[in-house]
Design a protein around this motif. Structure first.
Motif: not given
Lengths: 316, 174
Positions: A191-192, A194-196, B141, B148
């Protein structure tokens, strides 16, 4: 006595004079790089943080003030490099380096790309000013009776400890904030990524296209791998936490510093590629104080020469 | 040395035995004071939840703006400012941030846009001019059943943010 040996595990490394000079020269260069050439756009410190609480950092919005600070810092850095008047030069350098960074960190957000360098600077300044004050008060520190080179060796030793402290505290925070479950929680690391990745692409207006090189595709592959097999997240991140937690082993000696330095550089390289987070100043400090390439070259040369001489004498 | 070897006080002996004092002091200090520039406890990525978010700027047609190229600011800065505003708003309304509705996120979003306008360089303002009025988007997210789930929503508009900024300057608003 057994306990006494614990202290002896981390001796002060005795560097050559030229090594100490190169340390100061390149540390000065790294510090100079942290002073912005142009004033920041922030004209006030609405949420003063740290150094901004004791110094009016907002004045650094003024181009003239910044220009003066840069010039004074340059003079200060010169005296620092030649190893004279550090007690006077370092506070000037500290104000010039810390003020713009503290102004940026007083806007309601904290940035961590320069903190390690500035923490090492703060330690060096406190030490030299502390020694000068003790001298002024007539209470001489033991260090004053040492040779000057010994004092400079101690300076390098303290800077290395400041670098190690940054990583150790980062590992401790991970363990505290995750209630000891950081490695387990790393299952959610996808998830991180995807965020960054999303943030990175919004910075430049790009999209994670198919046509980019394989190295740029690493975050995507890794994200999918961790989503498909969450335990891989724990396996990938666990070494990072272990490296951070045991960085202080770098202070055992030159060899351990080199090995730890390599691990840290690899860690930062991986973070850069996977999460697009660059810690350039940290890598420069690690390269300078832990990897210490000039000594490596010197050591290799000495060994090659001695090997040559041995083979020569054997031939004779 | 002020003391003969055998009369050194116990606390001094103990102090001499402690290795890496500078590092230990820094680790304890940073852990206690947390963010206190140049000291920090380095809290980034210290826990991995099953939900996270980021924000970005969009133009009048709701197309993403390349933040760094146009405004000179990073999306990470925008997110940190938004985080700060969310924490402030949390204190005001007494809700957990995780329970915030889209409406609850509007105020902090407008404050984030105000920050952008207040701190953009004149060059950046010129680049932004043809893209106005700009919007702030929130990308949520969430990790659900190993997948996701991404939700993109406009949370603040320039018009409202600037109106709020003007009201604040006139003193109508704290």
């Amino acid at each position: 006595m057994k306990i006494k040996r614990i202290q002896d595990w981390f001796p002060v490394v005795h560097y050559h004079c030229w090594e100490l000079f190169l340390f100061r020269l390149f540390f000065a260069w790294i510090l100079w790089e942290t002073i912005p050439a142009n004033p920041l756009s922030y004209d006030s410190a609405p949420h003063p943080n740290g150094f901004a609480l004791i110094f009016p950092v907002a004045i650094f919005h003024n181009p003239e003030v910044l220009s003066w600070a840069r010039n004074l810092a340059l003079v200060g850095l010169f005296f620092y490099v030649i190893g004279r008047l550090q007690w006077l030069a370092l506070p000037v350098i500290t104000v010039a380096c810390l003020s713009p960074a503290a102004l940026g960190n007083s806007q309601g957000s904290a940035h961590h790309n320069l903190q390690l360098v500035h923490m090492a600077l703060a330690v060096t300044t406190i030490w030299y000013v502390g020694v000068a004050l003790r001298n002024l008060l007539g209470r001489k520190l033991q260090v004053n009776r040492l040779e000057r080179s010994e004092a400079l060796n101690l300076e390098a030793h303290f800077i290395k400890q400041a670098i190690a402290a940054g990583y150790v505290v980062s590992a401790i925070t991970k363990l505290i904030n995750s209630h000891g479950a950081w490695i387990y929680q790393a299952r959610n690391f996808g998830l991180q990524i995807r965020k960054t990745s999303g943030m990175y692409h919004h910075n430049f207006g790009t999209t994670p296209a198919e046509s980019v090189s394989w190295i740029e595709q690493i975050p995507r592959y890794l994200e999918q791998l961790i989503l498909d097999y969450p335990w891989t997240g724990s396996w990938i991140l666990a070494p990072g936490l272990i490296i951070e937690l045991f960085v202080f082993l770098a202070l055992i000696g030159r060899r351990s510093a080199f090995i730890t330095g390599l691990c840290l550089v690899f860690l930062h390289f991986s973070i850069g590629k996977i999460m697009h987070l660059q810690f350039r100043a940290n890598v420069m400090m690690i390269t300078l104080y832990f990897l210490n390439f000039p000594f490596l070259i010197y050591w290799l040369k000495q060994h090659l020469l001695s090997a040559k001489e041995t083979s020569k004498s054997a031939a004779q | 040395m002020p003391y003969p070897e055998n009369s050194i006080p116990w606390w001094k002996k103990l102090y001499q035995l402690i290795p890496l004092k500078v590092m230990l002091v820094l680790v304890i200090w940073c852990t206690l004071v947390k963010e206190h520039y140049p000291f920090s406890h380095f809290p980034m990525y210290s826990k991995f939840k099953t939900t996270t978010y980021y924000v970005y700027l969009a133009d009048k047609d709701n197309k993403p703006i390349p933040m760094l190229k146009v405004t000179g600011m990073l999306t990470s800065l925008l997110k940190k400012i938004n985080d700060h505003e969310l924490r402030r708003h949390k204190k005001q309304i007494g809700k957990r941030i995780a329970d915030f509705s889209w409406e609850d996120r509007r105020g902090p979003g407008e404050a984030t846009l105000q920050f952008v306008f207040k701190n953009m360089s004149s060059g950046a303002k010129q680049q932004v001019a043809p893209l106005r009025p700009i919007r702030l988007h929130h990308v949520n997210l969430q990790l659900i059943d190993g997948k996701i789930v991404e939700t993109d929503k406009e949370i603040a508009r320039e018009e409202d943010a600037l109106a709020g900024l003007i009201r604040g300057q006139k003193g109508d608003q704290p």
